[in-house]
Structures are given as C-alpha cells and as structure tokens.
Design an enzyme around this catalytic site. Structure first.
Site, PDB file in Angstrom:
ATOM      1  N   ASP A   1       4.506   2.663  -4.138  1.00  0.00           N
ATOM      2  CA  ASP A   1       4.940   4.009  -4.514  1.00  0.00           C
ATOM      3  C   ASP A   1       5.891   4.023  -5.704  1.00  0.00           C
ATOM      4  OD1 ASP A   1       3.506   5.137  -2.371  1.00  0.00           O
ATOM      5  OD2 ASP A   1       5.158   4.725  -0.990  1.00  0.00           O
TER       6      ASP A   1
ATOM      7  N   ARG B   1       0.850  -1.187   0.000  1.00  0.00           N
ATOM      8  CA  ARG B   1       0.000   0.000   0.000  1.00  0.00           C
ATOM      9  C   ARG B   1       0.887   1.240   0.000  1.00  0.00           C
ATOM     10  NH1 ARG B   1      -4.571  -1.418   4.627  1.00  0.00           N
ATOM     11  NH2 ARG B   1      -5.444  -3.276   3.597  1.00  0.00           N
ATOM     12  N   HIS B   2       0.307   2.360  -0.313  1.00  0.00           N
ATOM     13  CA  HIS B   2       1.082   3.598  -0.344  1.00  0.00           C
ATOM     14  C   HIS B   2       1.505   3.989   1.071  1.00  0.00           C
ATOM     15  CE1 HIS B   2       0.492   4.298  -4.578  1.00  0.00           C
ATOM     16  NE2 HIS B   2      -0.818   4.203  -4.453  1.00  0.00           N
ATOM     17  N   GLU B   3       2.719   4.523   1.156  1.00  0.00           N
ATOM     18  CA  GLU B   3       3.211   5.005   2.435  1.00  0.00           C
ATOM     19  C   GLU B   3       2.302   6.127   2.939  1.00  0.00           C
ATOM     20  OE1 GLU B   3       4.572   4.734   5.486  1.00  0.00           O
ATOM     21  OE2 GLU B   3       6.334   3.955   4.430  1.00  0.00           O
TER      22      GLU B   3
END
Length: 623
Positions: free
Chosen positions: A267, A256-258
């Site tokens: 990312d 998942r995105h930071e």
C-alpha cells in the site's frame, strides 16, 4: 573512478540475479515432518490443520473470524458431533488460515448457546488440536500443538542477507576504487569519463535546477546545473517495490494490499510514485519556463502526455486481458496509469497557472518569507482545498441507497453484515453509477477477508481527488527545492516540518487506530488520512535519500536510480511481459513461499538489470 563504478554496478547486478536464481527453494522447511497423515485434506500456503475433539454429549458448531475483519460475522467452519460414548471423544478435521490471528467460537447446536471463544494465531503447516471438555461449572476449550509449524519467513531472511552481502561488497569495491593504483589501471584500460544525462524523464522528471535570479541589473553568473539523483532514486525505490509486489511478493500477506483499513508494504508504493511525480512537475515546469517555453505550449504537452498515459493504461495493460480479448462489455476504465494521467493533468495545470520561471530572492526581514514557497502559489492551494471540500461532501453527505450516510466500511460480512452491498460507500456508488459495474475492478482486495461480492475499484473516480492532493504535496516538495536551492539544511528542515504536520493530521483523523478513527487509513478509498500518512512517510524518506545521495554523496542511488530513470518503460514492461520467461516459469511446488519469493525476486532483479543496460545505452522512454 566512473568506469570502476560502472563495472561494479554491472557485476553486482549480475551476481544478484544469479544468487536469486540459485537460492534453493527451501522446501525442506515447508515439509511438515512429524505431522499425522490427513487423508482428505491437503494444506496450501498460509494454512494449518486443526482437529476439534468433542468430549461433550452435544453437537458443537465451530465458527471463526479474522482479527483483521472489523466487526465481522462469524463464519461457520463445521460441526463436530457429540461423543459416541464416555471416554471416547468425537473429532473432526478442519483447515484454518494462518495469515492473521483468528478467533474460534464454539456454540451448542441445541440452544445456540456460546460455549467458548478462543483467540489463536496458527502457524503455517502446523497441526493443532482443540479439546472441548465439560468441567463442573463451565466448558473448557484448550488448543494443543501436535506438530510445530514451519518458519515460512526463512526465505525472506536469506534474501535480505543476500542483498545485504551485495551491499557490503559494493562498499568494499568503492573503498578499493579509491586506491591510486587501482584507479590508474582502470583508467588505462577504459579511459572514459561519465557525462551527466540531461534528459527530461517521463511525467515531468526533474530537470536541471538553475539558481534563482536576483533583481540586479547584471545577470547572475552562470552556475552549473545538475540533476537531483535523489529524486530518481526515490522514484526507483517506489517502482522496484511496486514491481515486486505486483509479481506476487512471495505470496506473503504483508506484500499484498490490505483487505480494507490499514497498511501493508504494497500500500506504500503507488502514493509515493504519485508524490514524486508532483515533485518532478514543479522542477520540470520551472526549468522549461526559464528557457522561454510558453505556458500554452506546455499545456499542450501536459494534455498530450496525460492522454498517452490514459490510453496505455486502458488498452495495453488492462487487467481484463486475463479474461480474454478486450471488449467494451468488460473494459475496465479506471487503473493505475489512468490515475497517474488524471493526477498529472490536474496538478500540472494548477502549477502552470502559478509557476514562475524566475524566482526572486526576498530579504529575510520580510515577515512572510518563511512561507514564501506556499504564499506565492495560493491560487493553486485554494483549488486543491476546494477539491478536498468536494471529496468530503460527496463522501459523507451523498445519499447512497440502502447505506448509511458517510459509510466508509467494506460491506460484506463487516459491520455485522448489515451493509453487505455498501462496499466503499459513496466511492463505490459513484463508480457503479457513472462507469457501470462491468467497467470497474471485479476482484477487490475486500473479497479476501470481508467476503464482499460487489465490484469495487481502488482507482475509482472519487479517490482520484485525493491522488491529486498527494501529487500536489509532492509539488510542494519541488517548490521547496526550487526556493531553497543549495540550502540543504533549509530544504531538509522544511521536509521534516511537512512530515510532522501531516503526521499530526493523520493521528487526529485516525485517532491513532486502524478502525476507530474519523477517517481510517484506507488504500481502497484513498482516504484523506491515507494520503496524509503516506505523504508524511514520503517527506521523511525523501529527506533520508536527499541527504545520503545529493548532500553527502554517500550513496549513488544504485541500483534504484536506474529504474527511476526509465519508470514508464519498466512499469509498462513488467505488466505486459509478466507471463513470459524469465519473469515467470513453472514452479515445482506452487504452495511454496520460497519458490514464489525466488521467482518474484528474479523477475524484479531482471527489470533492474534491464534498466541499468538501457541507462548505459542512453535509451530512455519518455512521453
């Protein structure tokens, strides 16, 4: 030989899909056997039980903060009452996050005195006890593991071994295909030969690369043109990972995105897609200029393609469909395809100003010949540098109400809660002022850890400037390929030099840290260091793919080559059909990483298989 490779690819794709479907959900490793029964608490993914036992005569307040949350306020977990009597501790049960290491803080409620802090990384589905005791001079806080956590990464290991096994089978099949007997049998059965697909893919896909002409009177002898498979393979790698993480990535945090500063796998892929789009622009425009297309006609095509991308992004795959029918009141204007459209428009226009259809070969004794691929296009470089100056000035000098100048933080509980409404600084302020809060992304990743409540769009206006820089660096890779065609060593050495240069810039901007640098790596902001870091990775990855696919031909690029040839169709399709079978189905256990991973791998494998079938049928969606 070609027929065998086609059979082999179809067989392996089918086997991969079947294995992904049939991989057991491995829920056994998720069952926390031996864990004491908790009547009122139910664990979900990435959670563990924590029982706090208080042997003191005062109430204890338990708070926590994630180590991934920079300078954040502690969040209260609960209160544990004082012990009822000597030798009989009081206890309270809590649920804690297991994604990252957290720090527990225990305070006395009487005088708000910090008793102790305990950093600890809890394991998923584990059961832990925290004992708070009074020693002679201080307070002792000790964490004990009552029941071991499960290994939630076993499904990833099994999936990796499965696909590694498929790669081994492909290598064995390729070796067998070299046998004369096998080749003769297959040729007698099929008797077909593959022809190279000379098409113009979407977003200015690299077309044929012709040899540069010299200043001789006679025209150069015609040379066979070829399509660089490595570029489609690179695009396919980025696209397949993008589809996988968009589908959920097994609900693992690193897919998942930071939340704010830093990088995860999710990312990486979008900037790589932007990068290879820039490379394709250079090769496509050069090819069309060589065959006599005018710059005016190419400009019309660029504008029309950009408009189509923007419209598709706003009206077809808008995430606000999840909230019901679209209306202007809640229409999200920025987005992934909108960002691609803007970057493509600007970079393609810059290249049309300076691109040359016929590249002159200069003698090696010219002092500036090593920088030929840069100096010939200095007006475009000047334009990009001016845009970066604009980004720096707006980011660090634009006055933002109630926020410090040059603020790059997440807001919320970050920075000790002093700037709760300053999420994204100038970038967020510009989007909210220019587009309105209802027309930008409502649930940014900063809400996960930083508990922000202000809308923020990671594909906003200010970050678009740096996406142009990313595409332009990809354009530079295309210029290198054009100027040093067939000089593989020169191409790869220049790719590596660019990678090294960008890596040094990133190290200077970030001070080799996540949060302490001048400009941290941040996907939400599309910060300058984020672009230089990802461009560094892109040049290095492109070297590896170019060397193995186009130079040594050790790898055909499969299976990534096929979605790379139909990238817009795969991206739009996976967004539009996300909720339909076989891309999604009702799971037995919604809190199982294994089931989510299986579903997401099946969905991604389906799109790889679809792209392969479309490739065989010569169906390509270009805009």
């Amino acid at each position: 030989m070609t027929l065998l490779r086609n059979y082999e690819m179809f067989f392996l794709a089918t086997v991969a899909l079947l294995i992904a479907v049939c991989v057991p959900p491995l829920t056994a490793e998720m069952s926390a056997s031996g864990v004491p029964h908790h009547e009122h608490l139910v664990l979900k993914m990435d959670e563990a039980f924590l029982t706090v036992n208080n042997e003191m005569d005062i109430e204890v307040v338990v708070s926590w903060v994630s180590e991934h949350c920079y300078q954040c306020l502690y969040q209260q977990l609960g209160v544990v009452p004082s012990r009822p009597s000597a030798g009989q501790p009081s206890s309270e049960e809590f649920i804690v996050s297991t994604q990252h290491e957290i720090t527990l803080q225990l305070n006395s409620t009487a005088v708000t005195l910090e008793l102790c802090t305990v950093p600890f990384h809890f394991g998923e589905q584990g059961n832990y006890s925290l004992w708070v005791k009074n020693n002679s001079s201080d307070v002792s806080c000790v964490i004990v593991t009552d029941a071991d956590p499960v290994n939630s990464y076993i499904p990833i290991l099994i999936a990796a071994l499965t696909f590694a096994g498929l790669a081994v089978l492909a290598a064995i099949g390729r070796a067998i295909s070299g046998l004369g007997v096998v080749r003769s049998v297959l040729f007698r059965i099929g008797g077909t030969m593959e022809t190279e697909r000379l098409i113009n893919s979407e977003l200015g896909t690299p077309s044929r690369i012709a040899a540069p002409v010299t200043d001789n009177i006679l025209p150069p002898p015609p040379s066979p043109s070829k399509r660089l498979r490595s570029l489609d393979t690179f695009r396919g790698i980025a696209l397949v990972i993008m589809v996988f993480v968009n589908y959920g990535g097994g609900r693992y945090w690193f897919f998942r995105h930071e939340s704010w500063n830093g990088l995860t796998v999710a990312d990486l892929v979008f900037p790589w897609f932007v990068f290879i789009m820039g490379t394709s622009i250079a090769l496509s425009i050069n090819s069309q200029l060589r065959v006599g297309a005018t710059r005016c006609s190419l400009l019309k095509k660029v504008v029309w393609r950009s408009l189509q991308l923007f419209i598709i992004g706003v009206f077809i795959i808008n995430p606000n469909y999840c909230q019901g029918p679209l209306s202007w009141d809640n229409l999200r204007i920025p987005g992934v395809l909108q960002r691609l459209a803007w970057s493509y428009l600007v970079v393609a226009c810059l290249d049309l100003l300076v691109a040359r259809g016929h590249l002159d070969i200069l003698t090696a004794d010219v002092w500036w010949s090593p920088c030929l691929d840069i100096l010939l296009y200095w007006p475009a470089w000047l334009g990009v540098l001016l845009l970066e100056v604009v980004w720096l000035c707006l980011t660090f000098a634009l006055p933002v109400p109630d926020c410090p100048a040059g603020y790059l933080g997440a807001g919320g509980i970050g920075d000790m809660g002093l700037y709760a409404n300053c999420t994204g600084g100038a970038a967020g302020f510009i989007d909210r002022w220019l587009l309105g809060e209802n027309h930008i992304y409502q649930t940014p990743s900063s809400r996960v850890i930083y508990l922000t409540h202000v809308p923020y769009d990671p594909e906003g206006v200010l970050g678009s400037i740096n996406s142009i820089l990313m595409a332009f660096l990809g354009l530079q890779a295309g210029k290198i390929i054009l100027h040093y065609r067939d000089l593989h060593t020169s191409i790869m050495s220049r790719f590596l030099i660019w990678g090294l240069l960008l890596g040094v810039i990133s190290a200077a901007l970030t001070k080799c840290s996540t949060d302490q640098g001048f400009i941290p790596v941040n996907k939400n902001l599309w910060s300058l260091s984020y672009v230089t870091t990802l461009a560094c990775f892109a040049f290095v990855l492109l070297v590896l793919v170019y060397y193995t696919v186009d130079v040594k031909t050790w790898w055909s690029g499969a299976p990534f080559y096929y979605p790379g040839m139909n990238s817009i169709l795969v991206y739009v399709g996976h967004e539009v059909l996300e909720e339909y079978f076989p891309f999604r189905w009702r799971m037995v256990n919604m809190q199982s990483h294994a089931e989510h991973l299986t579903q997401n791998l099946v969905a991604t494998s389906c799109w790889v298989l679809i792209s392969y079938v479309l490739y065989r049928k010569k169906i390509f969606w270009k805009i």
